[in-house]
Design a protein around this motif. Structure first.
Motif, PDB file in Angstrom:
ATOM      1  N   GLY A  90      -8.998  26.054  22.878  1.00  0.00           N
ATOM      2  CA  GLY A  90      -8.337  26.980  21.971  1.00  0.00           C
ATOM      3  C   GLY A  90      -9.300  28.015  21.441  1.00  0.00           C
ATOM      4  O   GLY A  90     -10.502  27.978  21.734  1.00  0.00           O
ATOM      5  N   PRO A  91      -8.804  28.971  20.652  1.00  0.00           N
ATOM      6  CA  PRO A  91      -9.671  29.992  20.052  1.00  0.00           C
ATOM      7  C   PRO A  91     -10.766  29.353  19.209  1.00  0.00           C
ATOM      8  O   PRO A  91     -10.588  28.265  18.661  1.00  0.00           O
ATOM      9  N   ARG A  92     -11.895  30.044  19.089  1.00  0.00           N
ATOM     10  CA  ARG A  92     -13.066  29.467  18.441  1.00  0.00           C
ATOM     11  C   ARG A  92     -12.778  28.970  17.028  1.00  0.00           C
ATOM     12  O   ARG A  92     -13.160  27.859  16.653  1.00  0.00           O
ATOM     13  N   ASP A  93     -12.108  29.790  16.191  1.00  0.00           N
ATOM     14  CA  ASP A  93     -11.893  29.402  14.801  1.00  0.00           C
ATOM     15  C   ASP A  93     -10.964  28.199  14.685  1.00  0.00           C
ATOM     16  O   ASP A  93     -11.137  27.344  13.811  1.00  0.00           O
ATOM     17  N   GLU A  94      -9.989  28.097  15.582  1.00  0.00           N
ATOM     18  CA  GLU A  94      -9.095  26.940  15.563  1.00  0.00           C
ATOM     19  C   GLU A  94      -9.786  25.706  16.144  1.00  0.00           C
ATOM     20  O   GLU A  94      -9.573  24.581  15.684  1.00  0.00           O
ATOM     21  N   ALA A  95     -10.630  25.925  17.144  1.00  0.00           N
ATOM     22  CA  ALA A  95     -11.296  24.807  17.813  1.00  0.00           C
ATOM     23  C   ALA A  95     -12.261  24.086  16.880  1.00  0.00           C
ATOM     24  O   ALA A  95     -12.358  22.853  16.908  1.00  0.00           O
ATOM     25  N   ILE A  96     -12.979  24.831  16.040  1.00  0.00           N
ATOM     26  CA  ILE A  96     -13.947  24.155  15.171  1.00  0.00           C
ATOM     27  C   ILE A  96     -13.232  23.303  14.126  1.00  0.00           C
ATOM     28  O   ILE A  96     -13.689  22.205  13.779  1.00  0.00           O
ATOM     29  N   SER A  97     -12.083  23.762  13.648  1.00  0.00           N
ATOM     30  CA  SER A  97     -11.317  22.962  12.689  1.00  0.00           C
ATOM     31  C   SER A  97     -10.767  21.705  13.349  1.00  0.00           C
ATOM     32  O   SER A  97     -10.858  20.602  12.800  1.00  0.00           O
TER      33      SER A  97
END
Length: 237
Positions: A90-97
């Motif tokens: 997934g997109p970076r910001d969603e993936a880290i969460s």
């Protein structure tokens, strides 16, 4: 001293925002409107209390030695780290969460021993091997938690899910750039370009793609955050 100052200012900022948000209610309260000194004393007391609490809840960070420093950029050597990792698409910001939730589940006791593991910083995020080799059509990220230094690799409790794996890093040399501000793409890309230019200009040999290290919880004011872009390099001559 620097981390303590950041903590005090961070707590002051949070409390001030809350108080300003309640200002309309407080204007109707004689205690606040007629006794401004009481407001300031209470604010100071809250800052000190939350700062002391934060100190007691301080987290461990990986130990490293600085080989060379140029402004915000450091060449470092990490002697040893054990990483608990999970891969998320997934997109970076969603993936880290999403990745942090998986790792938090593990360290908060969802493992075969039901053992809670102390929180550390930073949370590390890097493109997966498939993403680095351009063999993955979707965005894929590895999110990592640094195990406390008191653990050996074979001493960590076994995860209850195959989504969490371990890797041990030894004798790692990196170029790192520390910066504050948001974790938005614009800020990250600008600082990444600065570090990549430094690496190129100084003839350093890289060993992998850049990755991110985020040290602070999401409620930390952006100007007090510690973010880093890190590039693994060969041992400097």
């Amino acid at each position: 001293m620097e981390s303590k100052a950041r903590l005090v200012f961070s707590n002051f900022y949070i409390i001030l925002v809350v108080m300003v948000g309640q200002s309309k209610t407080w204007k109707q309260d004689a205690c606040w409107s007629k006794r401004p000194w009481f407001f300031l004393l209470s604010l100071t007391f809250l800052v000190l209390i939350t700062s002391c609490s934060g100190e007691m809840m301080g987290v461990e960070t990986p130990k490293y030695s600085v080989i060379e420093k140029d402004g915000k950029i450091e060449l470092r050597r990490y002697e040893r780290m054990i990483l608990a990792q999970t891969t998320v698409q997934g997109p970076r910001d969603e993936a880290i969460s999403a990745g942090f939730r998986v790792l938090a589940d593990y360290i908060f006791g969802n493992n075969e021993r039901g053992e809670e593991i102390s929180m550390t910083a930073p949370v590390i995020q890097e493109p997966s091997a498939a993403a680095q080799n351009n063999t993955d059509e979707t965005e894929s990220w590895v999110v990592s938690f640094v195990a406390p230094s008191s653990y050996e690799l074979d001493g960590l409790p076994k995860p209850s899910t195959p989504d969490v794996t371990f890797t041990e890093v030894r004798d790692m040399y990196v170029a790192a750039l520390q910066f504050s501000g948001s974790q938005g793409e614009k800020n990250l890309q600008e600082n990444m370009a600065q570090l990549e230019n430094y690496v190129t200009d100084n003839g350093l040999q890289t060993n992998g793609k850049p990755f991110y290290a985020f040290y602070d919880p999401p409620w930390t004011p952006p100007f007090l955050r510690r973010n880093e872009i890190i590039i693994v390099i060969n041992k400097p001559l």
